[in-house]
Design a protein around this motif. Structure first.
Motif, PDB file in Angstrom:
ATOM      1  N   GLU A  44      34.639 -50.252  18.891  1.00 14.15           N
ATOM      2  CA  GLU A  44      33.594 -49.895  17.930  1.00 14.15           C
ATOM      3  C   GLU A  44      32.592 -48.886  18.487  1.00 14.15           C
ATOM      4  OE1 GLU A  44      32.041 -53.687  16.900  1.00 14.15           O
ATOM      5  OE2 GLU A  44      33.816 -54.227  15.708  1.00 14.15           O
ATOM      6  N   ARG A  45      32.566 -48.735  19.797  1.00 16.79           N
ATOM      7  CA  ARG A  45      31.633 -47.778  20.410  1.00 16.79           C
ATOM      8  C   ARG A  45      32.413 -46.983  21.464  1.00 16.79           C
ATOM      9  NH1 ARG A  45      25.626 -49.880  19.523  1.00 16.79           N
ATOM     10  NH2 ARG A  45      26.159 -51.270  17.808  1.00 16.79           N
ATOM     11  N   ARG A 104      31.205 -46.014  16.308  1.00 18.71           N
ATOM     12  CA  ARG A 104      30.099 -45.196  16.798  1.00 18.71           C
ATOM     13  C   ARG A 104      30.598 -44.312  17.925  1.00 18.71           C
ATOM     14  NH1 ARG A 104      24.452 -48.116  16.233  1.00 18.71           N
ATOM     15  NH2 ARG A 104      24.878 -49.026  14.169  1.00 18.71           N
ATOM     16  N   ARG A 158      25.018 -40.623  12.062  1.00 16.95           N
ATOM     17  CA  ARG A 158      26.435 -41.027  12.113  1.00 16.95           C
ATOM     18  C   ARG A 158      27.058 -40.784  10.729  1.00 16.95           C
ATOM     19  NH1 ARG A 158      24.064 -45.161  15.831  1.00 16.95           N
ATOM     20  NH2 ARG A 158      23.468 -46.183  13.904  1.00 16.95           N
ATOM     21  N   HIS A 211      27.194 -36.081   6.508  1.00 17.89           N
ATOM     22  CA  HIS A 211      26.283 -37.210   6.722  1.00 17.89           C
ATOM     23  C   HIS A 211      25.286 -37.373   5.572  1.00 17.89           C
ATOM     24  CE1 HIS A 211      25.219 -33.507   8.718  1.00 17.89           C
ATOM     25  NE2 HIS A 211      23.961 -33.843   8.801  1.00 17.89           N
ATOM     26  N   ASP A 230      25.839 -45.047   6.814  1.00 14.59           N
ATOM     27  CA  ASP A 230      24.889 -45.402   7.855  1.00 14.59           C
ATOM     28  C   ASP A 230      23.608 -44.579   7.723  1.00 14.59           C
ATOM     29  OD1 ASP A 230      24.614 -46.644  10.791  1.00 14.59           O
ATOM     30  OD2 ASP A 230      23.947 -44.555  10.858  1.00 14.59           O
ATOM     31  N   LYS A 258      29.723 -41.162  20.748  1.00 16.83           N
ATOM     32  CA  LYS A 258      28.640 -40.495  21.470  1.00 16.83           C
ATOM     33  C   LYS A 258      29.238 -39.530  22.483  1.00 16.83           C
ATOM     34  CE  LYS A 258      24.276 -41.440  23.763  1.00 16.83           C
ATOM     35  NZ  LYS A 258      23.412 -40.986  22.670  1.00 16.83           N
ATOM     36  N   TYR A 318      33.664 -38.977  10.742  1.00 16.29           N
ATOM     37  CA  TYR A 318      32.715 -39.642   9.850  1.00 16.29           C
ATOM     38  C   TYR A 318      32.994 -39.271   8.397  1.00 16.29           C
ATOM     39  CZ  TYR A 318      29.834 -40.906  13.929  1.00 16.29           C
ATOM     40  OH  TYR A 318      29.370 -41.432  15.102  1.00 16.29           O
ATOM     41  N   GLU A 353      22.312 -49.818  20.988  1.00 15.87           N
ATOM     42  CA  GLU A 353      21.883 -49.107  19.770  1.00 15.87           C
ATOM     43  C   GLU A 353      22.133 -49.962  18.515  1.00 15.87           C
ATOM     44  OE1 GLU A 353      23.992 -45.443  18.574  1.00 15.87           O
ATOM     45  OE2 GLU A 353      22.683 -44.489  20.040  1.00 15.87           O
TER      46      GLU A 353
END
Lengths: 242, 242, 242, 242, 242, 242
Positions: free
Chosen positions: F102-103, F134, E194, E70, E198, F136, F125, F241
């Motif tokens: 995308e999430r 994204r 992320r 990151h 980003d 989580k 990433y 977010e």
């Protein structure tokens, strides 16, 4: 006898009576205009549960993701690469082996898994000079009673992907997913499977050679019964294998 | 049109006339009491060379090592693990793709390779959203003319490993390797393939279901001609595929 | 004593007399305007066969693909990545070790393989606390007799890729591949090897520092004899190593 | 110009003046009865720092672990497998490339790293059709001034592992580590490196062919000066390379 | 008791007195406008050396590269991928285990390493049915004395990346790296981490939630003392663990 | 909105309304004397289905296998190694990304997965310079309402493995699995998790610090409602977010 609903002392007790179990394996992938994306999991899962209930065979949780790269141009498909699936199988088989399981029967719902599962078995055998557990891959849709019944019900409209047989069997589990969709053309084209974009170009709605508008919950029930009988017989034979 | 005997400008010139080629793939593994260890390589190699000579098709060097773990209890077998063979195929196909080859036809001599080669094709397709080269796997021993002839010559004594067909075809290339060996039992037992130690326990001299004492160089010649015709036809069809 | 032409009982018998063998390893890669793409395989293969014939040494099938990434901008090159070649070597050495081979001598035809083969040996040693087989890598083109002869024949025109020595030795095996090509410049430039595109920019016809128009089948014969003597000596010494 | 003591805006500024840097790479492994385990790191690190100070070259943190499997039978050795080191180098080079570094010079302190680092460079080149950064591996102990000086100082007692040169240079950095140890035999035996157990059997105190009792801090200072000059020259040449 | 400055007989002697050691692990990554790129290495390294000096604990060389993906949009960051770091840890732990180390304490300087180091421990445990060495990961910045002191010194300006605590401790080692930089905004924003691009968009100068302009060498000294006490206590407890 | 019961055109339609989905992830592992082996899957699966029903969120099939190596000494546990789970997550996230998601919100049921899932996110990433989806990870058992309720219901008897909370929630789904088992000791011991054999030695019946005899279906219903509210809130926040 569902592994996931049992406790570990239950499994310890089971191992005193049998060293075998059934592991359903499927795929999460498009199944044409009216087939649920989970068709290839729910089919072997239902059949395995039926065998478990009839004969007291232990049934592992179904492996829901398989090798479905060629379906990736259709939204909802979730695929493992062959090399990943191979590692998954090695880890899961290794876990079962550690507990003392000696005969592991994979009940498969997806043609695209066959090559990789077969390669995984060889990889496992290769790592053990001897004393590997016995591994078997059986496809529910190729059992003798199932094939006879699907020929009777659908003849040439069975095809090879998003077939009326598998859609019927999936609808048996999830009747609310049943729906009437007009297929165009009625019977889908046939062809060679290559990469995902090519697949979608050739097979615009995802079907190959099939007419799943013929599917019904009632057919699903008959296919279920045929498949359970096929697998009971084949699993029993696997246990007897010298 | 043997790639290894050509120069790079020769290949550059070939690519202006065709975007296809044939890659023989075999295995280095025991083939019973009278079959050469290189049988599974020399069979597809010979046939590919015959097709190359007849139709001006480019032939790559044969891949001599395949997935032969189950033969490892017999000395001389040299095997790749499935995961390794998968990487080999990815690298070689990637090399050919870079030069502009668009249709790559693998002519296979070993049943044990099928699962891994098929998995490798999927792995390659999975890594490219689109524009992958077209890949095809064909087993020389399953062509229509070959099967018809082997049935005529050997009937139920063909079996499935160390078959008289493949031994005859290998002897065609290496007549000095031909030898008379008494088989005991005359036709080998059949069974399920598992790990290497288990294989040797079940199949003491390496054969499965076959009687390769029926092999001869003369049969090899006839099988060769049948196989070349089978592959010429099938390769031509592959090039025409839309 | 070619492994691929022998049966497994032949190898079993050989192992009672010796625990060593020679594995030729090469590469399938461009060799300039007049050198065959298979040069780096056929050279060690021929020499190994000569040693096998002279001294009854077992010779494995040649590994035809090596680490040739820097040649990939020239059509026909088929390369394995270093990480793949490393796995191939581990699998093949592991196979031989299982049969009881204790001294494995790799006769190499390609400079680009040296680093990866050396790394593979370390990887194998690292995985065994002790009792690893003895492994040796020898380059046919660096033997004392060969170097002396190539200096006599070509002096500064030998260069380091697509050399007249290796092209001559390849032509000895495949005289029909011999051809006259005018080189321009007569002696190729020298430089540092980096990625494939850079290589082609620097070395437009694939040669480095060499003039392979000096090659001939007759030179190939003399180089062959020198190389066989070099390897007989070096292999015998390897067997004697404490 | 030590990367680890600079801030990121410092590095951003440096990149406007130069696209090159030096990465020291070593090994953590036994160095005989009087050599510090960190000898192979501290040697290239010191030399790189000297070059950085003299010429304003950016110096990355030293990679302290290398391929040292053959030393694992001596306590304190910490080794990476070749396949791991290959991945480490790919990740670190990829990081530097992303920032715009175009010429990356590895200053190496350990012979055992050479094969794997070379293979890693090929792997990186293989993954990029073009536009790879330029990579160079240089061994501090093979520079012309260093070799001349070590011949003068130690002649045949230099040997090839736990050499008086490297021990002297390590002591220059850590004078408190210097110690007198009687060597027995005075000059260690020579031999072939294989697996770790074999190494310890052959080379009981870890040295190969050397007499490091000749080492001194004062020699270390002279070797340091020679090495800095060697590397300044060689790095400057690397930057000029077309 | 620094492993890299000791000889192998020193380590052999140490192992007779203790089976434990400390391995500092850090990262080479941006630390905002005034923090050295090596902050995450030098912090645990200093602390470990302090513990080693106080209690005679063996300290391995610091692992200078960690999981810092990151931070890759800031020049100077050098990151390993999680899968690579996992292999590095397996190799290094395996090396130490071979020598007889039974308790390996990783003193960590970088939050981004925690997940991967934890996963590596599980991977190692998974490969051994039993008898794995005991592994522990401790973050110097989470010790009780350090947290108390950093709350006192910086309160809400401590933040979570490029914190005044770690910058102060790094400056203690490298006072010449200390510098005054005006921070804007004074306290950096907070947010979710992320991918690298980003990160740079969200955190323009690299800091998260911190004001490292509060850092000083003198604070570094106090933090050092607190951290050494924290780790002495925690390491002693680790050795006592049943 | 269960992905596996929908068709691909349903998913295509969903993607026009939202780019987010929830993926439940669990583990198949022992849960003490009265907890089902599938507890860690059925818990997040139920909660996710509740959220899907309430808010029209798409729910993927649950990933039934996680990182459970430390439970492997108890029969029935089926574990993936960290490196395998990492690849599984990369493949599945890559599949979803290709369809335009995308999430991606992972609802986790197993503490042992946290490190590896976190590492997998970093790996993903790291492979994309930018434009990664994204990701989580949320643990259902750490939501504020759930923690408050479990403290009320069980206080210090909640423990950390085979907790009464998770057993209650599992029984809500499978009431027939509920059973009374006397726990001995009533509250299980606490300790550090290491390898599988060590775990069984320390925690003889599989529990850590918990008293799951307090579990009930009725508690399960209350925990379910709390968890659904926690996740609805947290998922909505994730979608918002920036």
């Amino acid at each position: 006898m569902l592994l996931h609903r049992m406790t570990w002392p239950d499994v310890e007790a089971y191992l005193k009576t049998s060293r075998g179990l059934i592991v359903p394996i499927g795929s999460t992938e498009q199944h044409g205009p009216n087939g649920p994306i989970g068709t290839d999991v729910i089919c072997p899962e239902q059949v395995a549960h039926g065998v478990g209930a009839a004969d007291g065979v232990l049934i592992a949780p179904a492996i829901p993701f398989g090798m479905a790269q060629h379906h990736l141009a259709f939204p909802g498909t979730m695929s493992l690469k062959p090399a990943t699936l191979l590692l998954v199988l090695k880890d899961l088989i290794g876990s079962l082996e550690r507990h003392g399981f000696e005969r592991i029967y994979f009940l498969n719902g997806h043609g695209g898994n066959i090559a990789t599962v077969t390669a995984a078995f060889s990889e496992i055998y290769a790592e053990r000079a001897a004393s590997a557990p016995r591994l078997k891959l059986v496809n529910w849709f190729l059992g003798p009673r199932v094939r006879k019944l699907s020929r009777e019900l659908y003849g040439d409209s069975e095809g090879s992907h998003a077939t009326p047989s598998e859609v019927s069997l999936a609808w048996r589990a999830w009747p609310e997913a049943a729906r009437e969709v007009e297929m165009s053309p009625k019977v889908a084209p046939k062809g060679v499977i290559r990469d995902a974009e090519d697949y979608r170009r050739q097979f615009a709605d995802g079907r190959i050679g099939s007419d799943p508008s013929l599917s019904s919950v009632e057919h699903g029930e008959r296919l279920y019964e045929a498949a359970v009988e096929d697998v009971r017989e084949s699993y029993a034979e696997f246990l007897r294998e010298a």
